[in-house]
Write a protein that holds these residues in place. Structure first.
Motif, PDB file in Angstrom:
ATOM      1  N   PRO A   1     -15.763  -4.268  -7.250  1.00  0.00           N
ATOM      2  CA  PRO A   1     -14.309  -4.224  -7.111  1.00  0.00           C
ATOM      3  C   PRO A   1     -13.785  -5.554  -6.568  1.00  0.00           C
ATOM      4  O   PRO A   1     -14.407  -6.155  -5.689  1.00  0.00           O
ATOM      5  CB  PRO A   1     -14.064  -3.094  -6.110  1.00  0.00           C
ATOM      6  CG  PRO A   1     -15.379  -2.663  -5.604  1.00  0.00           C
ATOM      7  CD  PRO A   1     -16.447  -3.273  -6.448  1.00  0.00           C
ATOM      8  N   VAL A   2     -12.680  -6.029  -7.133  1.00  0.00           N
ATOM      9  CA  VAL A   2     -12.124  -7.319  -6.722  1.00  0.00           C
ATOM     10  C   VAL A   2     -10.972  -7.058  -5.764  1.00  0.00           C
ATOM     11  O   VAL A   2      -9.877  -6.696  -6.174  1.00  0.00           O
ATOM     12  CB  VAL A   2     -11.648  -8.112  -7.958  1.00  0.00           C
ATOM     13  CG1 VAL A   2     -11.079  -9.466  -7.540  1.00  0.00           C
ATOM     14  CG2 VAL A   2     -12.789  -8.305  -8.939  1.00  0.00           C
ATOM     15  N   TYR A   3     -11.240  -7.210  -4.454  1.00  0.00           N
ATOM     16  CA  TYR A   3     -10.221  -6.902  -3.448  1.00  0.00           C
ATOM     17  C   TYR A   3      -9.187  -8.006  -3.335  1.00  0.00           C
ATOM     18  O   TYR A   3      -8.122  -7.816  -2.780  1.00  0.00           O
ATOM     19  CB  TYR A   3     -10.865  -6.670  -2.083  1.00  0.00           C
ATOM     20  CG  TYR A   3     -11.788  -5.483  -2.070  1.00  0.00           C
ATOM     21  CD1 TYR A   3     -11.306  -4.217  -2.388  1.00  0.00           C
ATOM     22  CD2 TYR A   3     -13.129  -5.625  -1.757  1.00  0.00           C
ATOM     23  CE1 TYR A   3     -12.148  -3.118  -2.385  1.00  0.00           C
ATOM     24  CE2 TYR A   3     -13.973  -4.529  -1.748  1.00  0.00           C
ATOM     25  CZ  TYR A   3     -13.486  -3.278  -2.061  1.00  0.00           C
ATOM     26  OH  TYR A   3     -14.317  -2.198  -2.057  1.00  0.00           O
TER      27      TYR A   3
ATOM     28  N   PRO B   1      -7.962  -2.595  -7.505  1.00  0.00           N
ATOM     29  CA  PRO B   1      -9.387  -2.309  -7.341  1.00  0.00           C
ATOM     30  C   PRO B   1      -9.627  -0.943  -6.704  1.00  0.00           C
ATOM     31  O   PRO B   1      -8.751  -0.407  -6.026  1.00  0.00           O
ATOM     32  CB  PRO B   1      -9.844  -3.413  -6.376  1.00  0.00           C
ATOM     33  CG  PRO B   1      -8.643  -3.692  -5.531  1.00  0.00           C
ATOM     34  CD  PRO B   1      -7.429  -3.414  -6.389  1.00  0.00           C
ATOM     35  N   PRO B   2     -10.812  -0.355  -6.922  1.00  0.00           N
ATOM     36  CA  PRO B   2     -11.168   0.863  -6.189  1.00  0.00           C
ATOM     37  C   PRO B   2     -11.531   0.479  -4.753  1.00  0.00           C
ATOM     38  O   PRO B   2     -12.341  -0.413  -4.542  1.00  0.00           O
ATOM     39  CB  PRO B   2     -12.391   1.382  -6.947  1.00  0.00           C
ATOM     40  CG  PRO B   2     -12.971   0.199  -7.636  1.00  0.00           C
ATOM     41  CD  PRO B   2     -11.870  -0.807  -7.833  1.00  0.00           C
ATOM     42  N   TRP B   3     -10.909   1.147  -3.778  1.00  0.00           N
ATOM     43  CA  TRP B   3     -11.144   0.778  -2.381  1.00  0.00           C
ATOM     44  C   TRP B   3     -12.207   1.641  -1.711  1.00  0.00           C
ATOM     45  O   TRP B   3     -12.409   1.554  -0.497  1.00  0.00           O
ATOM     46  CB  TRP B   3      -9.823   0.841  -1.598  1.00  0.00           C
ATOM     47  CG  TRP B   3      -8.908  -0.273  -1.978  1.00  0.00           C
ATOM     48  CD1 TRP B   3      -8.043  -0.298  -3.045  1.00  0.00           C
ATOM     49  CD2 TRP B   3      -8.796  -1.561  -1.353  1.00  0.00           C
ATOM     50  NE1 TRP B   3      -7.398  -1.519  -3.115  1.00  0.00           N
ATOM     51  CE2 TRP B   3      -7.840  -2.305  -2.079  1.00  0.00           C
ATOM     52  CE3 TRP B   3      -9.403  -2.157  -0.249  1.00  0.00           C
ATOM     53  CZ2 TRP B   3      -7.491  -3.615  -1.743  1.00  0.00           C
ATOM     54  CZ3 TRP B   3      -9.049  -3.453   0.089  1.00  0.00           C
ATOM     55  CH2 TRP B   3      -8.095  -4.166  -0.652  1.00  0.00           C
ATOM     56  N   ARG B   4     -12.881   2.485  -2.504  1.00  0.00           N
ATOM     57  CA  ARG B   4     -13.825   3.436  -1.914  1.00  0.00           C
ATOM     58  C   ARG B   4     -14.884   2.768  -1.041  1.00  0.00           C
ATOM     59  O   ARG B   4     -15.318   3.342  -0.044  1.00  0.00           O
ATOM     60  CB  ARG B   4     -14.485   4.269  -3.019  1.00  0.00           C
ATOM     61  CG  ARG B   4     -15.221   5.473  -2.491  1.00  0.00           C
ATOM     62  CD  ARG B   4     -15.757   6.349  -3.599  1.00  0.00           C
ATOM     63  NE  ARG B   4     -14.797   7.296  -4.148  1.00  0.00           N
ATOM     64  CZ  ARG B   4     -14.297   8.338  -3.496  1.00  0.00           C
ATOM     65  NH1 ARG B   4     -14.604   8.552  -2.235  1.00  0.00           N
ATOM     66  NH2 ARG B   4     -13.470   9.163  -4.086  1.00  0.00           N
ATOM     67  N   GLY B   5     -15.282   1.569  -1.399  1.00  0.00           N
ATOM     68  CA  GLY B   5     -16.300   0.868  -0.614  1.00  0.00           C
ATOM     69  C   GLY B   5     -15.842   0.553   0.810  1.00  0.00           C
ATOM     70  O   GLY B   5     -16.658   0.389   1.704  1.00  0.00           O
ATOM     71  N   LEU B   6     -14.516   0.465   1.015  1.00  0.00           N
ATOM     72  CA  LEU B   6     -13.994   0.081   2.332  1.00  0.00           C
ATOM     73  C   LEU B   6     -13.180   1.176   2.998  1.00  0.00           C
ATOM     74  O   LEU B   6     -12.908   1.100   4.195  1.00  0.00           O
ATOM     75  CB  LEU B   6     -13.118  -1.170   2.203  1.00  0.00           C
ATOM     76  CG  LEU B   6     -13.791  -2.434   1.649  1.00  0.00           C
ATOM     77  CD1 LEU B   6     -12.776  -3.552   1.507  1.00  0.00           C
ATOM     78  CD2 LEU B   6     -14.920  -2.893   2.565  1.00  0.00           C
TER      79      LEU B   6
END
Lengths: 388, 103
Positions: free
Chosen positions: A242-244, B80-85
């Motif tokens: 994912p590109v934050y 983006p998918p924020w699931r990682g954070l």
């Protein structure tokens, strides 16, 4: 009488040549984004000289300079275009010119300042002296709709080049006759261009594509040849992270034939051969790069990162393509700016509320300046570089 | 056996915690929304590359749909998918925050 005149002259001269008389070549601005404020800094002693307030929403704000390096044009998210006087440290002019803008550029001859707008999508061009509007170019693409404008850059020949995000087009606006600008449109250049750059020599315009792989390139020496696709593998490719934070293309510089680009959604910096426009290598780094900036001289490359690695900066040795050092300048590193000849680099750390100054040879920190949520750092030397 | 009861009790206790992130986390989330979401949506949420996220703009959209957008992202767009954070509780708090229901 003569003596009196001489005395008068001396007094007058003394008044003019006050302690304020100084050049601007070592000045710069630090954006304090949350407070809508700028710090005026100087790079000879690495100090802050004062602040200029009242600039509105400065998230993602960018700055360009007048050709005499005395004034800066600040593009704010609230659509404000503000002209600030670096010597008097005050606002010299301000126009609310749209609902939402992202950046801009000054023309080659310094007479025009162009602003890229998201809403309503288009480009507005102003007289850089008076901020009077000279032209309005609504970005209505071949799809009949208005697009957000991204990647607005200046190019030789008093031209501006920019991209239409939704429509996927590049437009080249020739302002050699400012009253009758000539716009050439290149539709179908690719999906979702999101940022662009003009190479240091002013020859190539490169637009990164979010919606597909590759980079759209316009050769400004041969605009009649049209836009072609280079670096077919530049992009997310398979299994992207994912590109934050979108990587920035600015900071591109060539060291010999090699140029460097932050990869999208990967922990890599890409090495590009600018003669063939092919990828010739990848350098593994600590996170998803945001800026990959070549130090003046081209020997080292400085890279910062998106969340969650945004506390680090890595320094890459260009000849060996290896990471020399990992610095930790603070929390949420947003930007880096080199002094004109590259002996120092200034780094902003938003969540540490500070800007740090590093010696680029020893990689030691030489100064710390407090700043409220600092984002972009811009030095006046940009005035004399195409594409900045 | 006692351990199992204790575990069950703890699990029950853990539920409200999942509904509302701890205070320290809320501070971080508030910053994240202003700064990191702000880099695409504008610090005042008026929109940028991403759509406006003002309370008015989101009023017609269901909380669950918004939470899903935040956690899973919008494939094919820069969202983006924020699931990682972020976890579910974080996303739920952010949606209420965006809609003006929490300060």
């Amino acid at each position: 009488m003569k003596r009196l005149m001489a005395l008068g002259l001396t007094v007058l001269l003394a008044a003019c040549a006050g302690p304020d008389l100084r050049g601007t070549g070592d000045l710069g601005l630090v954006v304090e984004r949350a407070d809508g404020r700028l710090q005026v800094v100087e790079t000879t002693g690495s100090t802050s000289l004062g602040t200029i307030a009242g600039l509105g929403d400065l998230s993602h704000a960018s700055v360009v300079f007048s050709r005499d390096e005395r004034f800066a044009f600040v593009f704010g998210r609230d659509g404000g275009l503000t002209k600030v006087d670096l010597l008097r440290r005050r606002i010299a002019g301000r126009v609310m010119q749209s609902g939402n803008s992202i950046g801009g550029a000054v023309s080659q001859d310094g007479s025009l300042v162009a602003v890229a707008n998201y809403t309503p999508g288009g480009v507005k061009v102003f007289d850089s002296r008076t901020l009077e509007q000279v032209a309005d170019i609504p970005a209505v693409g071949a799809d009949g709709k208005r697009s957000k404008v991204v990647g607005l850059e200046d190019a030789p020949g008093n031209r501006f080049v920019f991209s239409l995000y939704e429509a996927g087009e590049i437009w080249l606006a020739d302002f050699s006759d400012p009253k009758a600008p000539a716009v050439t449109k290149y539709p179908g250049i690719g999906n979702q261009p999101y940022d662009a750059l003009v190479t240091e020599d002013g020859r190539h315009y490169l637009a990164g594509l979010f919606g597909e792989d590759g980079i759209a390139m316009l050769d400004l020496w041969h605009p009649e040849a049209g836009v072609r696709r280079v670096l077919p593998n530049y992009g997310k490719g398979e299994q992207p992270l994912p590109v934050y934070k979108m990587p920035h293309l600015e900071g591109w510089g060539a060291s010999g034939r090699e140029a460097f680009l932050p990869a999208i959604g990967r922990h890599e910096v890409l090495v590009v051969d600018t003669a063939t426009w092919q990828e010739v290598g990848r350098i593994p780094v600590a996170g998803q790069p945001v800026f990959a900036m070549l130090q003046p001289g081209g020997r080292r490359l400085w890279v910062n990162f998106a969340l969650p690695d945004n506390d680090k900066v890595q320094v890459i040795d260009v000849p060996s393509r290896t990471v020399l050092a990992t610095l930790v300048p603070g929390k949420a590193v947003l930007h880096m700016e080199f002094t004109p000849r590259g002996e120092r680099v200034w780094i902003s750390a938003r969540d540490s509320d500070q800007v740090t100054v590093w010696d680029t040879a020893s990689l030691r920190k030489v100064a710390e300046l407090p700043a409220a949520k600092p984002s972009g750092i811009f030095f006046t030397a940009r005035a004399h570089r195409t594409g900045l | 056996m006692r351990g199992a009861v204790l575990m069950a009790a703890l699990a029950v206790l853990a539920l409200p915690a999942a509904a509302e992130p701890p205070a320290a986390r809320i501070g971080e989330l508030r910053e994240l929304v202003a700064q990191d979401c702000g880099s695409c949506h504008g610090m005042s949420r008026a929109g940028g590359l991403g759509a406006p996220l003002t309370a008015e703009a989101l009023a017609g959209i269901g909380d669950e749909a918004l939470e899903a957008t935040i956690l899973e992202g919008r494939p094919g767009t820069p969202m983006p998918p924020w699931r990682g954070l972020l976890n579910e509780a974080d996303a739920r708090w952010i949606v209420r925050h965006l809609k003006g229901e929490t300060p």
